[in-house]
Design an enzyme around this catalytic site. Structure first.
Site, PDB file in Angstrom:
ATOM      1  CE1 TYR A   1      -4.130   1.629   0.328  1.00  0.00           C
ATOM      2  CE2 TYR A   1      -3.424   2.424   2.464  1.00  0.00           C
ATOM      3  CZ  TYR A   1      -4.328   2.434   1.423  1.00  0.00           C
ATOM      4  OH  TYR A   1      -5.419   3.248   1.482  1.00  0.00           O
TER       5      TYR A   1
ATOM      6  NE  ARG B   1      -6.578  11.898  -5.927  1.00  0.00           N
ATOM      7  CZ  ARG B   1      -6.586  10.841  -5.111  1.00  0.00           C
ATOM      8  NH1 ARG B   1      -5.654   9.918  -5.162  1.00  0.00           N
ATOM      9  NH2 ARG B   1      -7.562  10.676  -4.241  1.00  0.00           N
TER      10      ARG B   1
ATOM     11  CE  LYS C   1      -7.131   2.752  -1.606  1.00  0.00           C
ATOM     12  NZ  LYS C   1      -7.361   3.599  -0.452  1.00  0.00           N
TER      13      LYS C   1
ATOM     14  CD  GLU D   1      -9.307   4.105  -3.622  1.00  0.00           C
ATOM     15  OE1 GLU D   1     -10.173   3.504  -2.978  1.00  0.00           O
ATOM     16  OE2 GLU D   1      -8.674   5.089  -3.167  1.00  0.00           O
ATOM     17  CG  ASP D   2      -6.506   6.828  -6.083  1.00  0.00           C
ATOM     18  OD1 ASP D   2      -7.157   7.190  -5.079  1.00  0.00           O
ATOM     19  OD2 ASP D   2      -5.339   6.436  -6.007  1.00  0.00           O
TER      20      ASP D   2
ATOM     21  CG  ASP E   1     -11.332   4.499  -0.086  1.00  0.00           C
ATOM     22  OD1 ASP E   1     -11.815   4.548   1.054  1.00  0.00           O
ATOM     23  OD2 ASP E   1     -10.166   4.142  -0.326  1.00  0.00           O
ATOM     24  CG  ASP E   2      -9.747   8.578  -3.415  1.00  0.00           C
ATOM     25  OD1 ASP E   2      -8.725   8.245  -2.809  1.00  0.00           O
ATOM     26  OD2 ASP E   2     -10.131   8.008  -4.461  1.00  0.00           O
TER      27      ASP E   2
ATOM     28  CG  ASN F   1      -1.362   8.839   1.050  1.00  0.00           C
ATOM     29  OD1 ASN F   1      -0.710   8.971   2.051  1.00  0.00           O
ATOM     30  ND2 ASN F   1      -2.645   8.507   1.062  1.00  0.00           N
TER      31      ASN F   1
END
Ligand SMILES: NC(=O)C1=CN([C@@H]2O[C@H](COP(=O)(O)OP(=O)(O)OC[C@H]3O[C@@H](n4cnc5c(N)ncnc54)[C@H](OP(=O)(O)O)[C@@H]3O)[C@@H](O)[C@H]2O)C=CC1
Ligand SMILES: CC(=O)C(=O)O
Ligand SMILES: [Mg+2]
Length: 612
Positions: free
Chosen positions: A144, A197, A215, A287-288, A310-311, A451
């Site tokens: 991760y 992203r 994930k 996600e992202d 999730d973000d 991150n």
């Protein structure tokens, strides 16, 4: 018919059962899931369920779901026809874990450690997941953030055995057919990205696949969601990253991103196809995705599908949990803080909204709560008076104040007590920024959530050094212990990994069909309650990562309760003991026998399985 099916039976390859009727019913029962074996027949003479596609011989060892390496017993080796294909020694899983730990430690570079673990997952799934689950603190930074970020950047170089599905814009009109190519029929959760992203690293196109894969490995390792129920997907709509378009190693579509109507139609088709293939309750985790799509697609789909971003929402939940735990240190309620966000994108917006909800719970009006939240993006403070105004996605946090483009000045003027970084700008919390935070308040809260590590707004050490050690700090990626005034502090990881696995387990275990915002507040409270006085004394406002599996289970149980209370669950009747029900759904990290099992069959009182 089958209230309880013994675990040994669920995982065996052959089973002795009383009669054909039982065999047929079992064969249709989704709980009866043996690794990758789905098709079963009843053998009248032996009274056993024979799996015609039972993998024997070397193929059994080559299947990562079934492989146990030297842990196969002599009986198993003989029964499976693999005797002689393995060295004479027998090893326990514990002995194998020891070898794995030594092997990973021998690599100096984290990317090589990552590759070792990927290879282990491809070779022996139970060993991989047990290694990860029992050594979360050690291996989370590898599978991760931060290492997964590096793996994504080098994805073209390290791409070997594919994992998950790549669905491209050229597949528009045929997405359902592509989903049918995935060999597992019982998928319950899909994590997908369009790669625009990836962490704070920007548009990595199809190289972003490392993120859904990573994930989902946490779904299993941290919450015991069965690996075959998880499907990682990359939606390849091209990339606007010129260096990738020119990268000879690039594995994705070599074209600019498709946007607008065609992209939206593609997304609509994807969401519909997932549900058509795997059912209305399939959990779909965004996600992202980049800012222009993330919030927009969440609003579009949240009431139509079992979905969350999730973000936005997972991050909000973990940050609010941190704020709740920080109350015990700062002695300020959430509603007594002034918040300043650096970055006004998906993560900032999500955290700000959930913080507002939490402040409303504490008794503020919505207006009063919003007035306490300021944001600063690439063009400065979100002031309604600034040139160009406040961007649409952050309108709710625009303030009628003088525009300010200097971040340090902004901190001196607004005097926030809580500073939250979601900007993707490494080092943006300069010593001056941090020193000003220490002037603003006795115990400033500093969250550097971007991150991977290179993008963190400041290091843990810098936060302590520049606030006379008075800050309450958390970061999205882990930092080594901080040394201050001769004492060592362990700072916490404010990362959605504390949240999404537990939410997913609760949702899957109850076949929940929608995920309301309040579930993330419930998850936040559950996580905050896990923070002990010892954690706080050590300097962290999150429990240790060694406890994250307990946290996930607690979140799952609370989410499950909420799902029934709010009429969101579709698994009926409601299990009497929800905690036990959730536990029963969880993956067994230990090896199970590959030998035939005799089942002491008793008619059950209740139906308690998900209909096919
Ligand atoms: N710890 C955790 O669990 C999580 C951490 N994150 C991290 O948070 C970061 C942001 O993610 P996300 O919100 O989804 O990304 P977005 O792209 O949606 O938002 C980024 C925001 O930062 C702003 N920004 C960019 N450069 C600057 C700058 N120089 N000064 C001030 N603001 C700037 C952007 O402004 P503009 O739009 O005007 O360019 C935008 O508002 C990422 O690094 C991600 O890894 C995300 C999710 C979870
Ligand atoms: C943690 C996470 O989801 C992110 O950085 O995007
Ligand atoms: Mg993310």
């Amino acid at each position: 018919m089958f209230a309880s099916i013994p675990r040994s039976l669920l995982c065996c390859t052959n089973a002795i059962v009383p009669n054909r009727a039982v065999a047929l019913a079992l064969a249709k029962c989704p709980m009866f899931e043996s690794s990758s074996i789905f098709c079963r027949e009843y053998h009248e003479v032996t009274g056993s369920i024979i799996c015609p596609n039972v993998v024997r011989g070397i193929d059994h060892m080559r299947d990562p779901r079934l492989n146990k390496g030297l842990a196969f017993t002599l009986e198993e080796r003989q029964a499976l026809g693999i005797h002689g294909l393995l060295a004479a020694t027998f090893k326990t899983q514990e002995e194998q874990l020891y070898i794995c730990r030594i092997s990973v430690d021998r690599y100096e570079e984290n990317l090589n450690k990552y590759l070792y673990l990927v290879e282990l997952q491809d070779r022996n799934e139970k060993l991989f997941f047990r290694l990860l689950a029992e050594n979360v603190e050690k291996y989370l930074p590898i599978v991760y953030t931060p290492t997964v970020g590096l793996a994504c950047q080098r994805f073209g170089l390290i791409y070997r055995r594919p994992r998950g599905l790549f669905i491209t814009i050229n597949d528009k009109g045929h997405i359902f057919e592509i989903l049918k190519n995935w060999p597992e029929p019982d998928v319950r959760a899909i994590v997908f990205t369009d790669g625009e992203r990836i962490l704070g690293l920007g548009d990595l196109g199809a190289y972003g696949m490392g993120i859904p894969v990573g994930k989902l490995s946490l779904y299993t390792a941290l919450a015991g969601i069965k690996p075959h129920q998880c499907l990682p997907i990359t939606l390849d709509v091209g990339t606007d990253n010129q260096s990738l378009l020119e990268d000879p190693l690039y594995i994705g579509l070599r074209q600019k991103r498709t946007r607008g109507k065609e992209y939206d139609e593609f997304m609509d088709e994807f969401m519909e196809a997932c549900v058509m293939r795997y059912g209305q309750n399939t959990l779909l985790q965004f996600e992202d995705f980049a800012l222009p799509n993330a919030g927009r697609l969440l609003s579009k789909y949240r009431n139509k599908y079992c979905t969350f971003n999730d973000d936005i929402q997972g991050t909000a939940s973990v940050a609010v949990a941190g704020l709740m735990a920080a109350v015990r240190v700062t002695k300020r309620k959430l509603s007594e803080n002034i918040y300043l966000f650096l970055g006004a994108g998906s993560a900032a917006g999500g955290i700000a909204e959930l913080t507002v909800s939490a402040m409303i719970h504490e008794g503020l009006s919505e207006r009063q709560a919003r007035d306490r939240v300021f944001m600063f993006d690439i063009n400065g403070l979100l002031s309604t008076r600034r040139e160009g105004g406040v961007p649409e996605h952050a309108k709710a946090f625009g303030k009628d104040v003088e525009p300010e483009k200097d971040f340090e000045q902004c901190i001196a003027k607004i005097k926030p007590s809580c500073l939250i970084g979601c900007s993707t700008v490494g080092g943006a919390f300069t010593p001056k920024v941090l020193q000003q935070m220490a002037k603003n308040t006795e115990r400033p809260i500093i969250f550097a959530l971007s991150n991977p590590t290179s993008k963190a707004e400041c290091t843990a050490q810098a936060a302590y050094d520049n606030t006379e050690g008075r800050c309450v700090f958390a970061s999205g990626s882990p930092f080594p212990p901080v040394k201050f005034n001769g004492k060592e502090f362990l700072t916490g990881q404010g990362n959605n990994a504390y949240i999404f696995p537990g939410i997913a387990l609760g949702v899957i275990a109850t076949a929940t069909h929608h995920i309301p915002e309040t579930m993330f507040l419930t998850a936040a409270k559950t996580l905050a309650d896990y923070v002990s006085e010892e954690d706080l004394a050590l300097g962290r406002i999150y429990p240790s990562l060694a406890e994250v599996r307990d946290v996930s289970l607690a979140i799952a149980v609370n989410v499950a309760k909420m799902a029934y209370d709010e009429g969101l669950a579709s698994l009926y009747p409601e299990p009497k003991d929800l905690a036990q029900h959730v536990k029963n759904q969880m993956y067994n990290f230990h090896y199970e026998s590959a030998m035939p099992v005799v089942w002491d069959w008793k008619p059950a009182e209740k139906v308690n399985v998900r209909p096919l």
